[in-house]
Motif scaffolding. Structure first.
Motif, PDB file in Angstrom:
ATOM      1  N   CYS A 222     -16.845  -7.441 -80.998  1.00  0.00           N
ATOM      2  CA  CYS A 222     -16.865  -8.905 -81.093  1.00  0.00           C
ATOM      3  C   CYS A 222     -17.714  -9.562 -80.017  1.00  0.00           C
ATOM      4  CB  CYS A 222     -15.426  -9.440 -81.021  1.00  0.00           C
ATOM      5  SG  CYS A 222     -14.381  -8.868 -82.373  1.00  0.00           S
ATOM      6  N   TYR A 223     -17.854  -8.907 -78.867  1.00  0.00           N
ATOM      7  CA  TYR A 223     -18.658  -9.473 -77.771  1.00  0.00           C
ATOM      8  C   TYR A 223     -19.586  -8.403 -77.201  1.00  0.00           C
ATOM      9  CZ  TYR A 223     -14.961 -12.978 -78.051  1.00  0.00           C
ATOM     10  OH  TYR A 223     -14.066 -13.921 -78.502  1.00  0.00           O
ATOM     11  N   PRO A 224     -20.488  -7.873 -78.008  1.00  0.00           N
ATOM     12  CA  PRO A 224     -21.346  -6.762 -77.565  1.00  0.00           C
ATOM     13  C   PRO A 224     -22.219  -7.088 -76.351  1.00  0.00           C
ATOM     14  CG  PRO A 224     -22.163  -7.730 -79.611  1.00  0.00           C
ATOM     15  CD  PRO A 224     -20.812  -8.303 -79.377  1.00  0.00           C
ATOM     16  N   LEU A 225     -22.707  -8.318 -76.266  1.00  0.00           N
ATOM     17  CA  LEU A 225     -23.575  -8.687 -75.148  1.00  0.00           C
ATOM     18  C   LEU A 225     -22.798  -8.798 -73.835  1.00  0.00           C
ATOM     19  CD1 LEU A 225     -25.874 -11.337 -76.878  1.00  0.00           C
ATOM     20  CD2 LEU A 225     -26.315  -8.895 -76.500  1.00  0.00           C
ATOM     21  N   ARG A 226     -21.529  -9.168 -73.926  1.00  0.00           N
ATOM     22  CA  ARG A 226     -20.706  -9.326 -72.726  1.00  0.00           C
ATOM     23  C   ARG A 226     -19.917  -8.054 -72.390  1.00  0.00           C
ATOM     24  NH1 ARG A 226     -16.924 -14.284 -73.479  1.00  0.00           N
ATOM     25  NH2 ARG A 226     -16.363 -13.643 -71.361  1.00  0.00           N
ATOM     26  N   TYR A 227     -20.037  -7.053 -73.254  1.00  0.00           N
ATOM     27  CA  TYR A 227     -19.245  -5.826 -73.087  1.00  0.00           C
ATOM     28  C   TYR A 227     -19.426  -5.170 -71.713  1.00  0.00           C
ATOM     29  CZ  TYR A 227     -17.344  -1.165 -74.059  1.00  0.00           C
ATOM     30  OH  TYR A 227     -16.630   0.005 -74.005  1.00  0.00           O
ATOM     31  N   PRO A 228     -20.666  -4.952 -71.238  1.00  0.00           N
ATOM     32  CA  PRO A 228     -20.838  -4.317 -69.917  1.00  0.00           C
ATOM     33  C   PRO A 228     -20.226  -5.137 -68.779  1.00  0.00           C
ATOM     34  CG  PRO A 228     -22.891  -4.272 -71.162  1.00  0.00           C
ATOM     35  CD  PRO A 228     -21.976  -5.197 -71.884  1.00  0.00           C
ATOM     36  N   ALA A 229     -20.268  -6.465 -68.912  1.00  0.00           N
ATOM     37  CA  ALA A 229     -19.723  -7.319 -67.854  1.00  0.00           C
ATOM     38  C   ALA A 229     -18.195  -7.337 -67.863  1.00  0.00           C
ATOM     39  CB  ALA A 229     -20.265  -8.743 -68.018  1.00  0.00           C
ATOM     40  N   ILE A 230     -17.604  -7.191 -69.064  1.00  0.00           N
ATOM     41  CA  ILE A 230     -16.143  -7.215 -69.171  1.00  0.00           C
ATOM     42  C   ILE A 230     -15.538  -5.846 -68.867  1.00  0.00           C
ATOM     43  CG2 ILE A 230     -14.193  -7.563 -70.742  1.00  0.00           C
ATOM     44  CD1 ILE A 230     -15.897  -9.606 -72.243  1.00  0.00           C
ATOM     45  N   MET A 231     -16.069  -4.800 -69.502  1.00  0.00           N
ATOM     46  CA  MET A 231     -15.508  -3.459 -69.344  1.00  0.00           C
ATOM     47  C   MET A 231     -16.158  -2.734 -68.173  1.00  0.00           C
ATOM     48  SD  MET A 231     -13.144  -3.404 -71.527  1.00  0.00           S
ATOM     49  CE  MET A 231     -12.678  -1.705 -71.338  1.00  0.00           C
ATOM     50  N   THR A 232     -15.921  -3.261 -66.996  1.00  0.00           N
ATOM     51  CA  THR A 232     -16.424  -2.643 -65.769  1.00  0.00           C
ATOM     52  C   THR A 232     -15.491  -1.510 -65.338  1.00  0.00           C
ATOM     53  OG1 THR A 232     -15.174  -4.207 -64.399  1.00  0.00           O
ATOM     54  CG2 THR A 232     -17.429  -4.834 -65.032  1.00  0.00           C
ATOM     55  N   SER A 233     -15.900  -0.784 -64.305  1.00  0.00           N
ATOM     56  CA  SER A 233     -15.069   0.308 -63.777  1.00  0.00           C
ATOM     57  C   SER A 233     -13.734  -0.227 -63.288  1.00  0.00           C
ATOM     58  CB  SER A 233     -15.804   1.014 -62.626  1.00  0.00           C
ATOM     59  OG  SER A 233     -17.006   1.592 -63.076  1.00  0.00           O
TER      60      SER A 233
ATOM     61  N   ILE B 138     -11.827  -7.989 -85.716  1.00  0.00           N
ATOM     62  CA  ILE B 138     -12.993  -7.130 -85.921  1.00  0.00           C
ATOM     63  C   ILE B 138     -13.469  -7.221 -87.373  1.00  0.00           C
ATOM     64  CG2 ILE B 138     -13.749  -4.713 -86.022  1.00  0.00           C
ATOM     65  CD1 ILE B 138     -11.963  -4.183 -83.585  1.00  0.00           C
ATOM     66  N   ALA B 139     -12.523  -7.247 -88.312  1.00  0.00           N
ATOM     67  CA  ALA B 139     -12.868  -7.345 -89.738  1.00  0.00           C
ATOM     68  C   ALA B 139     -13.602  -8.648 -90.031  1.00  0.00           C
ATOM     69  CB  ALA B 139     -11.606  -7.254 -90.587  1.00  0.00           C
ATOM     70  N   MET B 140     -13.142  -9.744 -89.406  1.00  0.00           N
ATOM     71  CA  MET B 140     -13.789 -11.038 -89.611  1.00  0.00           C
ATOM     72  C   MET B 140     -15.217 -11.017 -89.094  1.00  0.00           C
ATOM     73  SD  MET B 140     -10.623 -13.593 -88.584  1.00  0.00           S
ATOM     74  CE  MET B 140     -11.680 -15.048 -88.640  1.00  0.00           C
TER      75      MET B 140
ATOM     76  N   ALA C 228     -18.973   0.214 -86.675  1.00  0.00           N
ATOM     77  CA  ALA C 228     -17.702  -0.399 -86.292  1.00  0.00           C
ATOM     78  C   ALA C 228     -16.557   0.152 -87.137  1.00  0.00           C
ATOM     79  CB  ALA C 228     -17.788  -1.909 -86.458  1.00  0.00           C
ATOM     80  N   ILE C 229     -16.803   0.280 -88.448  1.00  0.00           N
ATOM     81  CA  ILE C 229     -15.765   0.793 -89.346  1.00  0.00           C
ATOM     82  C   ILE C 229     -15.422   2.242 -89.002  1.00  0.00           C
ATOM     83  CG2 ILE C 229     -15.280   1.429 -91.740  1.00  0.00           C
ATOM     84  CD1 ILE C 229     -16.942  -1.024 -92.565  1.00  0.00           C
ATOM     85  N   LYS C 230     -16.439   3.055 -88.724  1.00  0.00           N
ATOM     86  CA  LYS C 230     -16.218   4.457 -88.401  1.00  0.00           C
ATOM     87  C   LYS C 230     -15.425   4.603 -87.109  1.00  0.00           C
ATOM     88  CE  LYS C 230     -18.611   8.837 -87.620  1.00  0.00           C
ATOM     89  NZ  LYS C 230     -19.925   9.524 -87.506  1.00  0.00           N
TER      90      LYS C 230
END
Length: 312
Positions: free
Chosen positions: A128-139, A221-223, A237-239
């Motif tokens: 849902c937020y691919p561009l912000r993913y690295p910034a959100i899911m940090t170590s 995610i479905a939306m 995404a579905i896989k």
């Protein structure tokens, strides 16, 4: 009887009922399942730890699941293998060991939910937020999610077992394959209303929050997939989500059946069977439907296998 004097006594574990003709086939089958669980889960865990290219949030969070599966199976299966070869009248366990076993059993079951919840959150952010993913899911976020998953389970299970060990006991037979909270407080002749209330609340909150978070996550995610016109992204995404969902449903259904069957004494043997399934089927299936479905892990494992074959 005073709880302090009984706490260090020996209890008899009822265990699973197996006919004499089925003892060795059951032992071999269960041993093979345990070996597969250990090899597959530890193999994937080592691959993720060793290969720096796999040091991504999704795989690092998956390490929690593999570690929990190894812990749960190691807690459950070796003891069951021993009991299969032991006469039913000699399946003894100390009260302290039984409490410790019950604590780890419920910790394992609870963290199955909390870990899959944080993995669902990871997929939600990634899709849902691919561009912000690295910034959100940090170590730091991965550590917080992992500690939260184990910490919440530790506290909730600690209270659950704390309410049980305060009780005195008038029975000495564990009516289950292994020690768990319900089997422990059933040893008491005291009023266990508080235990039942907390146990029921604990179960409802855990299952509701677990199912609720997963359902809301996948609806969102479905939306996003419906609105997106990128077929490649939607297919990926579905896989990814389908493997997570399959792992979650297997764990949820087997665990829910065990909880429900505890309320029906006539279904004791069926409950034991589903309890065994909970500690064998999900840990055995998770490396296949989640680990090996991941392209990067599959490539690494096949590469290691080819290198070993070529070296021979």
């Amino acid at each position: 009887m005073d709880n302090r004097t009984f706490r260090y006594s020996v209890l008899l574990v009822e265990g699973i009922k197996i006919t004499p003709q089925s003892i060795y086939p059951a032992f071999v089958l269960l041993l093979m399942a345990y070996i597969f669980i250990m090899v597959s889960n530890i193999g994937i865990l080592l691959q993720i730890v060793i290969q720096k290219s796999l040091h991504e949030p999704m795989y690092l969070l998956f390490c929690n699941l593999t570690a929990n599966d190894v812990m749960g199976s190691t807690l459950y299966v070796p003891r069951l293998l021993k009991d299969i070869l032991t006469d039913p009248s000699e399946r003894y366990i100390s009260y302290v060991e039984c409490v410790f076993q019950a604590f780890l059993t419920h910790l394992n079951g609870t963290t199955c939910h909390t870990i899959l919840m944080i993995m669902a959150f990871d997929r939600y952010v990634a899709i849902c937020y691919p561009l912000r993913y690295p910034a959100i899911m940090t170590s730091k976020m991965i550590v917080k999610l992992s500690v939260g998953a184990w910490g919440v389970a530790f506290v909730l299970v600690g209270i659950l077992l704390g309410l049980t060990i305060r009780l005195s006991h008038c029975r000495s037979v564990i009516q289950a394959m292994m020690c768990d909270n319900a089997a422990l407080f059933k040893l008491s002749c005291e009023n266990v209303v508080i235990n039942n209330i907390y146990g029921l609340t604990f179960t409802v909150v855990l299952f509701t929050s677990s199912m609720g978070s997963v359902v809301l996550t996948y609806l969102r995610i479905a939306m996003v997939c419906i609105k997106s016109k990128n077929k490649a992204t939607n297919s990926k995404a579905i896989k990814t989500c389908s493997t997570h969902l399959i792992a979650y449903l297997i764990m949820l259904i087997s665990g829910l059946i065990v909880v429900v069957f505890h309320r029906f004494p006539d279904l004791t043997e069926s409950r034991k069977l589903f309890s065994l399934m909970f500690h064998v089927v999900p840990p055995g299936m998770n490396p296949i439907i989640y680990g090996l479905q991941a392209k990067e892990i599959r490539k690494k494992l096949f590469k290691v296998f080819r290198n070993k074959v070529n070296s021979k």
